[in-house]
Design an enzyme around this catalytic site. Sequence first.
Site, short mmCIF file in Angstrom:
data_model
loop_
_atom_site.label_atom_id
_atom_site.label_comp_id
_atom_site.label_asym_id
_atom_site.label_seq_id
_atom_site.Cartn_x
_atom_site.Cartn_y
_atom_site.Cartn_z
N GLU A 222 5.26 16.53 1.54
CA GLU A 222 5.96 15.64 2.49
C GLU A 222 5.97 14.19 1.99
O GLU A 222 6.98 13.50 2.10
CB GLU A 222 5.29 15.70 3.86
CG GLU A 222 5.48 17.00 4.60
CD GLU A 222 4.45 18.05 4.22
OE1 GLU A 222 3.66 17.81 3.28
OE2 GLU A 222 4.44 19.11 4.86
N ASP B 199 9.37 11.99 1.10
CA ASP B 199 9.70 10.71 1.74
C ASP B 199 10.05 9.63 0.72
O ASP B 199 11.11 9.01 0.79
CB ASP B 199 8.52 10.21 2.57
CG ASP B 199 8.43 10.89 3.92
OD1 ASP B 199 9.39 11.56 4.31
OD2 ASP B 199 7.39 10.73 4.58
N SER C 111 12.42 16.13 8.03
CA SER C 111 11.59 15.23 7.21
C SER C 111 12.37 14.78 5.99
O SER C 111 12.04 13.77 5.38
CB SER C 111 10.36 15.96 6.69
OG SER C 111 9.56 16.41 7.72
#
Lengths: 181, 372
Positions: B76, B80, B280
């Site tokens: 994750e 990002d 996400s």
Amino acid sequence: GWAPEQDQSLRVPAGWSHVDRVAPLDELVLTFALRQQNVEHLMKLVGRVSDPDSPQYGKYLSLEELCTLVQPSRLTLNTVHKWLGAYGIKGCKTISTLDFLECVMPASTAERLLPGAQFHRYVSGERSAVRSPVPYSLHEELAEHIDFVGGLHRFPAERKVVTRASGEEEATAQYQQRRAA
Amino acid sequence: FHLGVTPSVIRKRYNLTDRDIGALPNNSQACAQFLEQYFHPADLAEFMKLFASSFGHCSRVDQVVGHQGLGKAGLEASLDVEYIMSTGANISTWVFSNAGRHESQEPFLAWLLLLSNMSSVPWVHSVSYGDDEDSLSRAYMERLNVEFMKAAARGLTVLFASGDAGAGCRKLAGGSHTFRPSFPASSPYVTTVGGTAFQNPFRVTWEVTDYISGGGFSNVFPMPDYQAAAVRNFLHSAPKLPPRSYYNSSGRAYPDLAALSDNYWVVTNRIPLPWVSGTSASTPVVGGIMALINDRRLQKGLPPLGFLNPALYKLQEKGPTAAFYDVTQGCHLSCLDAAVEGQGFCAGPSWDPVSGWGTPNFPQLLKALLNP
């Protein structure tokens, strides 16, 4: 007493397991959200600075101006500091807007400060968290000065990205269940 | 033809040219991490080398606020930074890393305190975090909502992922079901980003909804004025809606907009991984685009965008605009029961609770937001 977060879920999330109750002298960090002033005014101000048709569009506040607007009243600050001081809690850290306090204290003090709370340790893999599986309360006279106390119930949120492979399995399973329904 | 979503695929779809990169040294963007998960500078450098040779970009994060561990990189965290720096190319990027320094701290709250306490922070924040509304106390959500107002008053743009469970599902005490909104996605003072997929997964085609894209109506926050007309239009014109008992049609509706969320390539621990999906992924993509628009606004002496939603809804309601690609096909997930059969809301023309206003068409959105 008064329970500001009666409706907070006390469920331990999947993946976390209980270890033991923390020792009385183990240190905790609790976050106190102090009641702010002029929230209605802030709401209107946000409407104006964000509305392209308003003459105030884009006229944002500095952190100092924001502090002047929302910082808790002197009565709130005095009441909360006096309350914490009565339990020997000193040296709490605050932020620019003075509306949060972060205080370090032994677990035994935290349990006396917040009647009902019991601090237990939980682990998930290599992570560990201290939380209370039972609700806390505050003295009723604090009801108008504190919004909530952080560090008691909410576990760190899980965040997982989805992989396409698992997504397809999930979709297939859902499709089959839909057919069955 | 492509084998998954990479920066060049995103930039092509959203019409970002090689010239659409940051130019100002004093503009910046940020993403936030709340787990013991970290990005590795080497992964970012490799990602940029593999996928970003066609446009100017930065290959390192300028500032890490908080503790950046040395363990394995998290997927994750890699996602990002790699994607906010692909759309917000050449813009200074910060990472807020808040795993909670102490085991009794709440990492999300710690991030919010940090943000509230720094006089100089990036103008755009992309956050992929959420909890079920019904798991949180009203006191906590209402107070955090005020914290988002504070960020808005300072001119910060705060973007939250809408979640990866569609409309969600909750079983009530009596055995009946309702949808399950997510917070902070449901806060009226943040901009919430949903997810889409290419209609043909191997080509840069038009987009359909990603069935996981979170969306729906808050049970806590009433519908803000800025979206009332758009949501009313959806509720009146949708050919089919779930039963009214499943959602609160007078609550804050989300998401506000969307971006691709399916089939991304990410480099993590030096390995390029395909098939990464979720909101996400779409949220940092939108974050980078908004940071790029801020770049242009700042160059013209205009203030940054700040809280986007009032301008976004106003822009769309003024009449037909090419600022967004309207996503009109597909539905998202919900409860598996006889009443809704796993289906939540469906996309349609204009705003809908799966893809919001749709996905960004950068040149037109830039034009519209330079002079909203």
